[in-house]
Each structure stands twice: as C-alpha cells, then as structure tokens.
Design a protein around this motif. Structure first.
Motif, PDB file in Angstrom:
ATOM      1  N   ARG A  57     -31.153 -76.205 -28.574  1.00  0.00           N
ATOM      2  CA  ARG A  57     -30.462 -76.066 -27.286  1.00  0.00           C
ATOM      3  C   ARG A  57     -30.708 -74.672 -26.716  1.00  0.00           C
ATOM      4  O   ARG A  57     -30.344 -73.678 -27.341  1.00  0.00           O
ATOM      5  N   PRO A  58     -31.273 -74.555 -25.523  1.00  0.00           N
ATOM      6  CA  PRO A  58     -31.567 -73.238 -24.967  1.00  0.00           C
ATOM      7  C   PRO A  58     -30.300 -72.389 -24.765  1.00  0.00           C
ATOM      8  O   PRO A  58     -29.351 -72.820 -24.118  1.00  0.00           O
ATOM      9  N   GLN A 115     -30.892 -56.084 -12.403  1.00  0.00           N
ATOM     10  CA  GLN A 115     -30.113 -54.928 -11.958  1.00  0.00           C
ATOM     11  C   GLN A 115     -28.795 -55.350 -11.315  1.00  0.00           C
ATOM     12  O   GLN A 115     -27.823 -54.589 -11.339  1.00  0.00           O
ATOM     13  N   LYS A 116     -28.721 -56.548 -10.776  1.00  0.00           N
ATOM     14  CA  LYS A 116     -27.531 -56.970 -10.028  1.00  0.00           C
ATOM     15  C   LYS A 116     -26.625 -57.916 -10.804  1.00  0.00           C
ATOM     16  O   LYS A 116     -25.472 -58.137 -10.401  1.00  0.00           O
ATOM     17  N   TYR A 117     -27.119 -58.482 -11.917  1.00  0.00           N
ATOM     18  CA  TYR A 117     -26.353 -59.553 -12.567  1.00  0.00           C
ATOM     19  C   TYR A 117     -26.790 -59.667 -14.019  1.00  0.00           C
ATOM     20  O   TYR A 117     -27.946 -59.368 -14.371  1.00  0.00           O
ATOM     21  N   ALA A 118     -25.852 -60.112 -14.857  1.00  0.00           N
ATOM     22  CA  ALA A 118     -26.164 -60.461 -16.246  1.00  0.00           C
ATOM     23  C   ALA A 118     -25.293 -61.642 -16.630  1.00  0.00           C
ATOM     24  O   ALA A 118     -24.071 -61.642 -16.381  1.00  0.00           O
ATOM     25  N   GLY A 119     -25.899 -62.665 -17.206  1.00  0.00           N
ATOM     26  CA  GLY A 119     -25.144 -63.842 -17.601  1.00  0.00           C
ATOM     27  C   GLY A 119     -25.900 -64.657 -18.630  1.00  0.00           C
ATOM     28  O   GLY A 119     -27.077 -64.412 -18.907  1.00  0.00           O
ATOM     29  N   PHE A 120     -25.202 -65.630 -19.175  1.00  0.00           N
ATOM     30  CA  PHE A 120     -25.737 -66.458 -20.249  1.00  0.00           C
ATOM     31  C   PHE A 120     -26.030 -67.873 -19.756  1.00  0.00           C
ATOM     32  O   PHE A 120     -25.225 -68.459 -19.015  1.00  0.00           O
ATOM     33  N   LEU A 121     -27.165 -68.402 -20.182  1.00  0.00           N
ATOM     34  CA  LEU A 121     -27.371 -69.842 -20.199  1.00  0.00           C
ATOM     35  C   LEU A 121     -26.737 -70.316 -21.495  1.00  0.00           C
ATOM     36  O   LEU A 121     -27.187 -69.923 -22.584  1.00  0.00           O
ATOM     37  N   MET A 122     -25.685 -71.148 -21.382  1.00  0.00           N
ATOM     38  CA  MET A 122     -24.860 -71.410 -22.564  1.00  0.00           C
ATOM     39  C   MET A 122     -24.577 -72.897 -22.720  1.00  0.00           C
ATOM     40  O   MET A 122     -23.967 -73.521 -21.841  1.00  0.00           O
ATOM     41  N   PRO A 123     -25.011 -73.513 -23.816  1.00  0.00           N
ATOM     42  CA  PRO A 123     -24.596 -74.883 -24.087  1.00  0.00           C
ATOM     43  C   PRO A 123     -23.073 -74.959 -24.181  1.00  0.00           C
ATOM     44  O   PRO A 123     -22.437 -74.095 -24.798  1.00  0.00           O
ATOM     45  N   ALA A 124     -22.483 -75.959 -23.565  1.00  0.00           N
ATOM     46  CA  ALA A 124     -21.027 -76.108 -23.614  1.00  0.00           C
ATOM     47  C   ALA A 124     -20.528 -76.153 -25.057  1.00  0.00           C
ATOM     48  O   ALA A 124     -19.424 -75.700 -25.368  1.00  0.00           O
ATOM     49  N   ASP A 169     -25.673 -84.100 -22.043  1.00  0.00           N
ATOM     50  CA  ASP A 169     -26.032 -85.208 -21.173  1.00  0.00           C
ATOM     51  C   ASP A 169     -26.570 -84.749 -19.824  1.00  0.00           C
ATOM     52  O   ASP A 169     -26.993 -85.567 -19.002  1.00  0.00           O
ATOM     53  N   GLN A 170     -26.587 -83.424 -19.593  1.00  0.00           N
ATOM     54  CA  GLN A 170     -27.107 -82.877 -18.343  1.00  0.00           C
ATOM     55  C   GLN A 170     -28.479 -82.232 -18.516  1.00  0.00           C
ATOM     56  O   GLN A 170     -29.344 -82.336 -17.653  1.00  0.00           O
ATOM     57  N   GLY A 171     -28.639 -81.525 -19.624  1.00  0.00           N
ATOM     58  CA  GLY A 171     -29.821 -80.695 -19.803  1.00  0.00           C
ATOM     59  C   GLY A 171     -29.622 -79.331 -19.146  1.00  0.00           C
ATOM     60  O   GLY A 171     -28.719 -79.136 -18.315  1.00  0.00           O
ATOM     61  N   PRO A 172     -30.474 -78.356 -19.475  1.00  0.00           N
ATOM     62  CA  PRO A 172     -30.245 -76.979 -19.049  1.00  0.00           C
ATOM     63  C   PRO A 172     -30.869 -76.586 -17.709  1.00  0.00           C
ATOM     64  O   PRO A 172     -30.619 -75.476 -17.233  1.00  0.00           O
ATOM     65  N   ASP A 173     -31.681 -77.435 -17.080  1.00  0.00           N
ATOM     66  CA  ASP A 173     -32.477 -76.989 -15.938  1.00  0.00           C
ATOM     67  C   ASP A 173     -31.623 -76.508 -14.762  1.00  0.00           C
ATOM     68  O   ASP A 173     -31.887 -75.452 -14.170  1.00  0.00           O
ATOM     69  N   GLU A 174     -30.598 -77.266 -14.408  1.00  0.00           N
ATOM     70  CA  GLU A 174     -29.775 -76.884 -13.258  1.00  0.00           C
ATOM     71  C   GLU A 174     -29.022 -75.588 -13.539  1.00  0.00           C
ATOM     72  O   GLU A 174     -28.955 -74.688 -12.684  1.00  0.00           O
ATOM     73  N   ALA A 175     -28.451 -75.462 -14.728  1.00  0.00           N
ATOM     74  CA  ALA A 175     -27.719 -74.242 -15.082  1.00  0.00           C
ATOM     75  C   ALA A 175     -28.651 -73.037 -15.110  1.00  0.00           C
ATOM     76  O   ALA A 175     -28.283 -71.942 -14.665  1.00  0.00           O
TER      77      ALA A 175
END
Length: 367
Positions: free
Chosen positions: A47-48, A55-64, A84-90
C-alpha cells in the motif's frame, strides 16, 4: 528517554536545504528517512505510503488502514485512501496541495522506497527531473544533533557492558551461539533490542560477516565479537578481539597492526577531511605491514537511525566530512583458515577531531 527536536525544526532545515539545491519536491517512503523527518514509521507493504514536501506544503499519502497509528506521531495532514478506492485520487490531491501540478519539477526520491511507489510519483508528474536524497535528507541526517549524540552514546555504553559480559562468559566448549545469547540477554535486561551480533571463534573470524553458529570454543583460539543493540531508536556497533589461551606471535603482530591502523584513521578524522583520506590512513598502515591483500572492506560507514548510512568511509568517496558526522572506523585483517582481527569504534566528529562513543578499551582481551 532522550528528547529529540520537534519535527518542525527538521522540516524547516529540509526546506532550507531544498532552496539551496533548487529542489521543488521531496518524496519519502516508509523508511528511516520518513522516521527521521516526521517520527512516523508505518508498516511498509504494497500500500503506497509517502511523505511529500514542498516549500508551501507537507503531507502524507496515507492508507486509511494505517492512519490511526500514524496520527500518534505527527500533526501533518493525511490524504487518505481506502483499499476499495486505490491511491490515485488521494495522491493527485496531495501533489496539487504541494503545487506539484506544473512541468519540469526537480524531485528528490527516497532511494530506499519501493520501485512501484517511485514510479507512481514519476508517472503522476509532468516531465520531472529526479535525483536521490544525497544532498538533502541524507546530508542533513549525517550531521547529528545533541539529542542524537546522547541516544547513540547511551546505546554504546550498554553495548560495552554486554560485550564485556560476553568475553567473561568464554569457557572451553561454549558455542558461538551461546555467547550471542549472553549478549542478547544483557540487551533485553536493560531495555534494548539486539540489532545484530557476530561471535567468531578461530577460523570464523576470517569471514567479516560470519553468521554465528554451533562452533565450539577450544583452547588457544582467537575470538572476535562484533555486536550492537538498539536503544531509544538508535543503534550501537563495536568490535573487540581477544584470545582464549595464549596468543602466538602472528596473532599479536596482526592485532598490533590493526590497532595502529585504527589510530591512524582516528588521527586523520577531522572536519574538512575527505572520507577517502581516512580510509587511506588505515589502509596504508596495513599495506605497509604486508597485509594489504587481507583488508577486505572499506574502513567505515555512517551510523544513525540506520546501522549503515552516510557517510561511507571508503577509498572511492571524496565526501568532505563535517562536525557532527558519526561513522565507524573498523580496519581488519582476515587470514583465511586462521583468524581475523577487526577493531571498531564509532566516532562523532568534533571541531578538534574524532570523539569515540565507546568507553571500552581496544586492548587484546585475554581469557
């Protein structure tokens, strides 16, 4: 418990370094890089999971699935995705928040992340230019702060006591594996975990990465113990050598040459020196004594959250060392069919030179 600096400080330092290196985006997988920067160390599977910094943002791609556990360690925003969604949209939302929806971005990729994670990022960007973390995250990690020094020091003092206990437990007929158990028990008793352990009797010591087993200790046998624990998130690493019985002249000669090589490398370890200079200092001593062909590896490796990390003390590295760098000095001579001698210290570079973490002397240990 050692108190480490807030993640905000490391994130600010990273952004400063990104500006200096004209880096637009840093992408880290579930690795020691992510742990160092954010304190988050999620289970790595297919799971990715990524931490993306601009410089403006920091965040995680995070499996629920991982979100609740990861939230304990960070206040950075999560871009969730479900199985059931996959990671592409997030991922698209995260990259947009980072301002990464423009062409020709320079992207630093975590060289330890899965290839499919890295390709997913590259495929989501328009004509990116990519490199790895050598001049950003890895460079920052290589200079240890005071809290890291304290954690590494504590791990080494515990390791000193464990290796002393191991040598004291030597007796005729004991196996390498039983001595490993002595060391491991000492670690557990004092709240640490075994990071690695190599106990080598006699001919086993001629293999730099020997796997300890059922070999029994006999009279007049060389002993090499290379071991480390992990305490409060940081490891130790040290090698000491000795002899069970009476060492012969060849063993004493080899031991003395290796000790001289350690001293030469310590003397060469100063801010501004190149890693290759330190390797050469140790290697020249061993070569001059006629054992150059029996020094089978580089002189050292960096140590931090990972037991092996930058800087690497090798003949092919022109990396310039700076204050705060932590690395091993561990020359060795390996005589196949006889024994091996390796003496290892972990040091931190100070303004005046190398400071050794261990308090245990390197003297030949006789039992």
């Amino acid at each position: 418990m050692t108190k480490f600096p807030p993640a905000e400080i490391r994130l600010s330092n990273l952004r400063e370094r990104m500006a200096q290196t004209e880096t637009d985006l840093v992408v880290l997988g579930p690795s020691s890089h992510m742990d160092w920067l954010s304190g988050v160390h999620p289970h790595g599977d297919e799971r990715p999971v990524m931490l993306v910094v601009s410089q403006k943002y920091a965040g995680f791609l995070m499996p629920a699935l991982n979100a609740a556990a990861a939230r304990i360690s960070t206040d950075l925003p999560f871009h969730f995705w479900r199985d059931d969604q996959g990671p592409d949209e997030a991922l698209a939302e995260l990259l947009a928040a980072c301002g990464a929806n423009v062409p020709n971005l320079t992207v630093v990729l975590d060289e330890t992340m899965r290839a499919d994670f890295a390709l997913r990022i590259l495929d989501a960007l328009e004509t990116p230019k990519r490199r790895f973390t050598g001049d950003t995250v890895s460079l920052l990690r290589a200079s240890k702060d005071q809290s890291e020094f304290e954690a590494i020091k504590a791990a080494h003092l515990l390791n000193d006591a464990a290796i002393k206990a191991a040598f004291e437990a030597l007796k005729e007929g004991v196996t390498e594996g039983e001595i490993v158990a002595v060391i491991n028990e000492h670690y557990k008793k004092h709240g640490a975990a075994l990071e690695f352990c190599s106990v080598c009797f006699g001919e086993s010591g001629a293999f730099p990465h020997h796997y300890s087993g059922s070999t029994k200790l006999g009279a007049n046998t060389a002993v090499l113990i290379d071991s480390g624990c992990r305490l409060n998130g940081y490891p130790s690493d040290m090698t000491r050598c000795g002899f069970f019985g009476t060492p012969d002249e060849t063993y004493k000669e080899v031991f003395d040459v290796v000790e001289q090589a350690v001293q030469a490398a310590l003397e060469a370890s100063k801010p501004g020196a190149r890693a290759s200079d330190i390797d050469k200092a140790a290697r020249d001593v061993i070569s001059a004594a006629g054992y150059g062909d029996y020094f089978l590896h580089r002189t050292g490796h960096g140590l931090g959250i990972d037991i092996h990390e930058e800087p690497y003390i090798a003949a092919n590295s022109d990396r310039v060392l700076v204050e705060g760098n932590v690395f091993s000095i561990e020359p060795g001579i390996y005589l196949n069919g006889k024994f091996g001698v390796r003496l290892e210290e972990i040091v931190i570079l100070r303004e005046t030179g190398a400071e050794i973490f261990s308090d245990m002397p390197r003297d030949m240990i006789l039992r």
